[in-house]
Write a protein that holds these residues in place. Sequence first.
Motif, PDB file in Angstrom:
ATOM      1  N   ARG A   1      -1.116   4.806   9.089  1.00 26.34           N
ATOM      2  CA  ARG A   1      -0.646   4.930   7.638  1.00 26.34           C
ATOM      3  C   ARG A   1      -0.186   3.363   7.169  1.00 26.34           C
ATOM      4  O   ARG A   1       0.618   3.029   8.088  1.00 26.34           O
ATOM      5  CB  ARG A   1       0.599   5.737   7.492  1.00 26.34           C
ATOM      6  CG  ARG A   1       0.319   7.232   7.800  1.00 26.34           C
ATOM      7  CD  ARG A   1      -0.527   7.918   6.956  1.00 26.34           C
ATOM      8  NE  ARG A   1       0.019   7.963   5.431  1.00 26.34           N
ATOM      9  CZ  ARG A   1       1.072   8.992   5.303  1.00 26.34           C
ATOM     10  NH1 ARG A   1       1.321   9.864   5.981  1.00 26.34           N
ATOM     11  NH2 ARG A   1       1.553   9.060   3.875  1.00 26.34           N
TER      12      ARG A   1
ATOM     13  N   ARG B   1       0.862  -1.406   0.157  1.00 28.60           N
ATOM     14  CA  ARG B   1      -0.056   0.036   0.177  1.00 28.60           C
ATOM     15  C   ARG B   1       0.760   1.166  -0.020  1.00 28.60           C
ATOM     16  O   ARG B   1       0.341   2.331  -0.443  1.00 28.60           O
ATOM     17  CB  ARG B   1      -0.766  -0.080   1.342  1.00 28.60           C
ATOM     18  CG  ARG B   1      -1.986  -1.283   0.955  1.00 28.60           C
ATOM     19  CD  ARG B   1      -3.087  -0.899   0.292  1.00 28.60           C
ATOM     20  NE  ARG B   1      -4.050  -1.886   0.069  1.00 28.60           N
ATOM     21  CZ  ARG B   1      -5.218  -1.789  -0.580  1.00 28.60           C
ATOM     22  NH1 ARG B   1      -5.477  -0.769  -1.045  1.00 28.60           N
ATOM     23  NH2 ARG B   1      -6.104  -2.897  -0.464  1.00 28.60           N
ATOM     24  N   ASP B   2       2.187   1.274   0.606  1.00 28.40           N
ATOM     25  CA  ASP B   2       3.037   2.404   0.397  1.00 28.40           C
ATOM     26  C   ASP B   2       4.480   1.764   0.275  1.00 28.40           C
ATOM     27  O   ASP B   2       4.922   1.359   1.305  1.00 28.40           O
ATOM     28  CB  ASP B   2       2.936   2.894   1.977  1.00 28.40           C
ATOM     29  CG  ASP B   2       3.603   4.283   2.090  1.00 28.40           C
ATOM     30  OD1 ASP B   2       4.550   4.549   1.047  1.00 28.40           O
ATOM     31  OD2 ASP B   2       3.620   5.138   2.854  1.00 28.40           O
TER      32      ASP B   2
END
Length: 250
Positions: free
Chosen positions: A174, A142-143
């Motif tokens: 996050r 996702r990141d």
Amino acid sequence: MKALAVAGLLCAGSLAQAAQFNVLVFSKTAGWHHESIHAGVTAIRELGRLHDFDVFWTEDPHRVFNDKELAKYQAVVFLSTTGDVLNDVQQGAFERYIRAGGGYVGIHSAADTEYDWPWYTRLVGHMFHVHPAVQTAVLQVRDATFPGMERFAPRSYATEEWYEFGPARSSTLRYLLTVDESTYKPETQWPGKAGRGMGSFHPVSWYQHFDGGRSFYTALGHLPATYGDAVFRHHLFGGIYWAATGRGIL
């Protein structure tokens, strides 16, 4: 002159021996004890040698969870802890440590720890609910900008005890990794609780700035052999590095 030269060499030697930072690994269990704990300790020690940080491991909270001892460390790793592992005084010391800018790293069942300590549940971010049998499934990035994420493929197979979590306890999370529930069977039935998966967004790893400090969590790490996987180890190092230093986010 000779004495000055010797003193200079000793000083240079001392400087050369200074590590980047110090990490406390804490693995007390008051519930399920994972077989993978010793593999995790070994992996973190080897990461310390590879990346020049010092590691101290203990399962004794009386030894380290006080203001004086915690101040020696830039990050504290809760390695597959379970249950109620700290008393009220020790909890207070850890809260002060984080508020002073310390770092927290939670691995696997660190999310199955201290349910009755609201501050800790917010620090972790999500708490464990249930898990199905160990299965192979697809991890999704996702990141990719967080330290340690650059070696993951966008989608890759991993074998894990896929934790199903309760709702987010913090609004500042996050997310780094999720698992694709269409690639395994998330349903399970335990006495008094059932698991049906988390749907299209099933988090596996995340981080946050929290209460003056930093928090990183990964649900990976159930199997002892996982700690021998180079990609997972680098993921773990990235979390430790960021928690300890606050550096590395692009």
